[in-house]
Motif scaffolding. Structure first.
Motif, mmCIF file in Angstrom:
data_model
loop_
_atom_site.group_PDB
_atom_site.id
_atom_site.type_symbol
_atom_site.label_atom_id
_atom_site.label_comp_id
_atom_site.label_asym_id
_atom_site.label_seq_id
_atom_site.Cartn_x
_atom_site.Cartn_y
_atom_site.Cartn_z
ATOM 1 N N TYR A 151 2.004 -3.340 36.673
ATOM 2 C CA TYR A 151 0.677 -2.855 37.049
ATOM 3 C C TYR A 151 -0.291 -2.991 35.876
ATOM 4 O O TYR A 151 0.113 -3.016 34.719
ATOM 5 C CB TYR A 151 0.748 -1.385 37.471
ATOM 6 C CG TYR A 151 1.727 -1.118 38.575
ATOM 7 C CD1 TYR A 151 3.005 -0.649 38.298
ATOM 8 C CD2 TYR A 151 1.384 -1.326 39.907
ATOM 9 C CE1 TYR A 151 3.916 -0.404 39.307
ATOM 10 C CE2 TYR A 151 2.285 -1.086 40.928
ATOM 11 C CZ TYR A 151 3.563 -0.625 40.614
ATOM 12 O OH TYR A 151 4.457 -0.394 41.620
ATOM 13 N N LEU A 152 -1.565 -3.036 36.213
ATOM 14 C CA LEU A 152 -2.622 -2.957 35.216
ATOM 15 C C LEU A 152 -3.688 -2.011 35.755
ATOM 16 O O LEU A 152 -4.411 -2.358 36.684
ATOM 17 C CB LEU A 152 -3.235 -4.332 34.915
ATOM 18 C CG LEU A 152 -4.245 -4.346 33.769
ATOM 19 C CD1 LEU A 152 -3.547 -4.057 32.438
ATOM 20 C CD2 LEU A 152 -4.984 -5.677 33.709
ATOM 21 N N GLN A 153 -3.730 -0.820 35.193
ATOM 22 C CA GLN A 153 -4.761 0.151 35.547
ATOM 23 C C GLN A 153 -5.978 -0.134 34.674
ATOM 24 O O GLN A 153 -5.883 -0.074 33.447
ATOM 25 C CB GLN A 153 -4.263 1.576 35.327
ATOM 26 C CG GLN A 153 -5.303 2.632 35.625
ATOM 27 C CD GLN A 153 -5.680 2.703 37.088
ATOM 28 O OE1 GLN A 153 -4.819 2.651 37.956
ATOM 29 N NE2 GLN A 153 -6.980 2.812 37.367
ATOM 30 N N MET A 154 -7.087 -0.437 35.307
ATOM 31 C CA MET A 154 -8.294 -0.800 34.590
ATOM 32 C C MET A 154 -9.358 0.249 34.850
ATOM 33 O O MET A 154 -9.794 0.428 35.995
ATOM 34 C CB MET A 154 -8.787 -2.179 35.048
ATOM 35 C CG MET A 154 -7.734 -3.269 34.923
ATOM 36 S SD MET A 154 -8.366 -4.918 35.289
ATOM 37 C CE MET A 154 -8.738 -4.731 37.023
ATOM 38 N N ASN A 155 -9.762 0.945 33.805
ATOM 39 C CA ASN A 155 -10.789 1.979 33.898
ATOM 40 C C ASN A 155 -12.007 1.580 33.083
ATOM 41 O O ASN A 155 -11.939 0.680 32.245
ATOM 42 C CB ASN A 155 -10.244 3.311 33.384
ATOM 43 C CG ASN A 155 -9.067 3.818 34.187
ATOM 44 O OD1 ASN A 155 -8.965 3.592 35.399
ATOM 45 N ND2 ASN A 155 -8.160 4.536 33.533
ATOM 46 N N SER A 156 -13.104 2.253 33.326
ATOM 47 C CA SER A 156 -14.358 1.986 32.593
ATOM 48 C C SER A 156 -14.668 0.495 32.581
ATOM 49 O O SER A 156 -14.985 -0.078 31.526
ATOM 50 C CB SER A 156 -14.260 2.532 31.164
ATOM 51 O OG SER A 156 -13.981 3.914 31.169
ATOM 52 N N LEU A 157 -14.601 -0.119 33.730
ATOM 53 C CA LEU A 157 -14.789 -1.561 33.805
ATOM 54 C C LEU A 157 -16.210 -1.962 33.437
ATOM 55 O O LEU A 157 -17.177 -1.239 33.716
ATOM 56 C CB LEU A 157 -14.437 -2.058 35.207
ATOM 57 C CG LEU A 157 -12.927 -2.171 35.458
ATOM 58 C CD1 LEU A 157 -12.638 -2.212 36.954
ATOM 59 C CD2 LEU A 157 -12.371 -3.405 34.775
#
Length: 124
Positions: free
Chosen positions: A80-86
């Protein structure tokens, strides 16, 4: 051979979040490292993050440190890759990759298998 299938891409506003998945099948028992790369239009494919399959050691590109989190579920053979504050500059096609030998390289030619990619678009 290993087969990799990415999912979870889409369109999101700046500041938002997305979670990418990469499901592995086939020669999964041979995987040592899995990684995410991304390729923006007109640019070369660039390293994003990597994780060792057994120990869970992680490594990130400076541009995503503190915003992205890589993880894996060995039972599901999924990364998985959790991407925040994109940010808009995160817009790219995201690819997952697998490597069968020891090491956590950031160069794409060091990986043995690739997925087809999933598009992530971040609007400003």
């Amino acid at each position: 051979q290993v087969q990799l299938v990415e999912s979870g891409g889409g369109l999101v506003q700046a500041g938002g979040s997305l979670r990418l998945s990469c499901a592995a099948s086939g020669r999964t028992f041979s995987i040592y490292t899995m990684a995410w790369f991304r390729q923006a239009p007109g640019k070369e494919r660039a390293f994003v993050a990597a994780i060792t399959w057994s120990g869970g050691n992680t490594y990130y590109a400076d541009s995503v440190k503190g915003r992205f989190t890589i993880s894996r579920d060995n039972a599901k053979n999924t990364m998985y890759l959790q991407m925040n504050s994109l940010k808009p500059e995160d817009t790219a096609v995201y690819y997952c990759a697998a490597r069968f030998t020891r090491g956590i390289p950031i160069i794409q030619r060091e990986y043995d298998g690739w997925g087809q990619g999933t598009q992530v678009t971040v609007s400003s």
